[in-house]
Write an enzyme that holds these catalytic residues in place. Structure first.
Site, PDB file in Angstrom:
ATOM      1  N   ASP A  65      20.611  43.212  64.405  1.00 39.28           N
ATOM      2  CA  ASP A  65      19.921  44.236  64.695  1.00 39.28           C
ATOM      3  C   ASP A  65      20.943  45.363  64.287  1.00 39.28           C
ATOM      4  OD1 ASP A  65      16.945  45.367  65.929  1.00 39.28           O
ATOM      5  OD2 ASP A  65      18.712  46.747  67.128  1.00 39.28           O
ATOM      6  N   HIS A  70      12.636  37.550  65.701  1.00 36.03           N
ATOM      7  CA  HIS A  70      13.556  39.123  65.659  1.00 36.03           C
ATOM      8  C   HIS A  70      15.221  38.958  66.530  1.00 36.03           C
ATOM      9  CE1 HIS A  70      15.703  42.184  65.317  1.00 36.03           C
ATOM     10  NE2 HIS A  70      15.742  42.879  65.739  1.00 36.03           N
TER      11      HIS A  70
END
Length: 322
Positions: A103, A297
């Site tokens: 991320d 994610h």
């Protein structure tokens, strides 16, 4: 999980908390977390890397947990945060490292590879690709593309409302974001509602975190944000213009080191960054890319066996533990 030792060190004008595991003689591997996560998001990789003989360093990034959170927005630009890790590498005497980020940690890892070509011998980014310096700040393109819709990054640009909303009920916030970013269908990154709306107001609390996040892990996540709040982490999103200005000397540079990019097939970032992922080999010539099936994610926690099954052989080829 592998037992870790926490060290608090002074670098780059802040106190940085670093969790360390593995043999002291092992080659250093850095694990940089993103938002809204913490060092503990790497728990499965810390155990696997330490068992392989690496010395693992998992910092609480600037603004998170026990690491200091300066008030100024400009204290969170990309080059400054890279400076935190560069200072920490200096503190520990690291001459050669592998750098891994997820991320927001991924852009830090990619840029450390550019800034430290002699020291960063191998680099890995999870979920967020590297496409080189854009022609203009990314936030400008977002404002144009999503001027009639809600986009969470645009919502984050105004100081106050976002951090207040997320901090009002931290367990609920974490549950919603963990579930919401599990898949493209549930991803709440872009929504068809007024741009000045609150982010999570329309969502029902699922009441429990996803199966991949144990109660113990969830407690660590919640405690991290109870300790530091959301102002520092959200300030990372308020530096797109400053990041663009400060990376001008890196314009046109390629990442020459061996590189690994991993993303889940259900990660909403994949759709948002499809063009960047496609062009990535033109700016990272030695990159190998893998899409992990049935994965959202939170890739290193959702599919730790798949991630470790790709990460460890990559490191063994390009930065062997012995």
């Amino acid at each position: 999980m592998q037992q870790t030792q926490q060290q608090l060190i002074k670098v780059n004008g802040i106190q940085l908390s670093v969790h360390i595991a593995g043999p002291e003689s092992g080659k250093p591997v850095w694990l940089l977390h993103g938002f809204p996560e913490c060092w503990y998001s790497w728990r499965h990789q810390i155990t696997a890397l330490a068992a392989q003989g690496y010395r693992v360093f998992a910092p609480e990034m600037r603004g998170y947990g026990a690491t200091e959170a300066p008030e100024a927005v400009e204290a969170y630009d990309l080059i400054t945060i890279c400076g935190d890790i560069q200072g920490a590498m200096n503190h520990f005497g690291h001459e050669q490292v592998a750098m891994i980020g997820h991320d927001w940690g991924a852009p830090i890892a990619w840029h450390l590879a550019l800034l430290e070509p002699a020291r960063v011998k191998a680099v890995c980014g999870l979920s967020v690709p590297f496409g080189g310096r854009p022609r203009q700040p990314a936030i400008n393109m977002m404002r144009e593309a999503y001027k009639d819709k809600f986009h969470y990054m645009l919502y984050f640009q105004t100081q106050g409302p976002a951090e207040a909303e997320l901090a009002a009920d931290i367990p609920r916030t974490m549950r919603l974001m963990m579930h919401g970013l599990d898949s493209q269908a549930g991803g709440a990154l872009v929504q068809d509602k007024p741009a000045d709306s609150a982010w999570l107001e329309d969502y029902t609390d699922p009441g429990r975190q996803p199966a991949w996040c144990s109660d113990e892990a969830f407690e660590v996540y919640v405690n991290t944000f109870e300790q530091s709040g959301f102002c520092g982490p959200i300030n990372w999103y308020r530096n797109f213009e400053r990041n663009w200005e400060r990376t001008e000397p890196l314009a046109g540079r390629q990442i020459e080191q061996p590189a690994l990019f991993l993303i889940g097939d259900r990660d909403p970032v994949g759709a948002l960054e499809a063009y960047t992922i496609k062009k990535m080999p033109s700016v990272v010539p030695q990159v190998e890319q893998h899409v992990i099936a049935d994965c959202g994610h939170w890739i290193q926690a959702e599919k730790p066996a798949d991630v470790n099954g790709l990460l460890l052989p990559f490191l063994e080829r390009h930065f062997p533990a012995t």
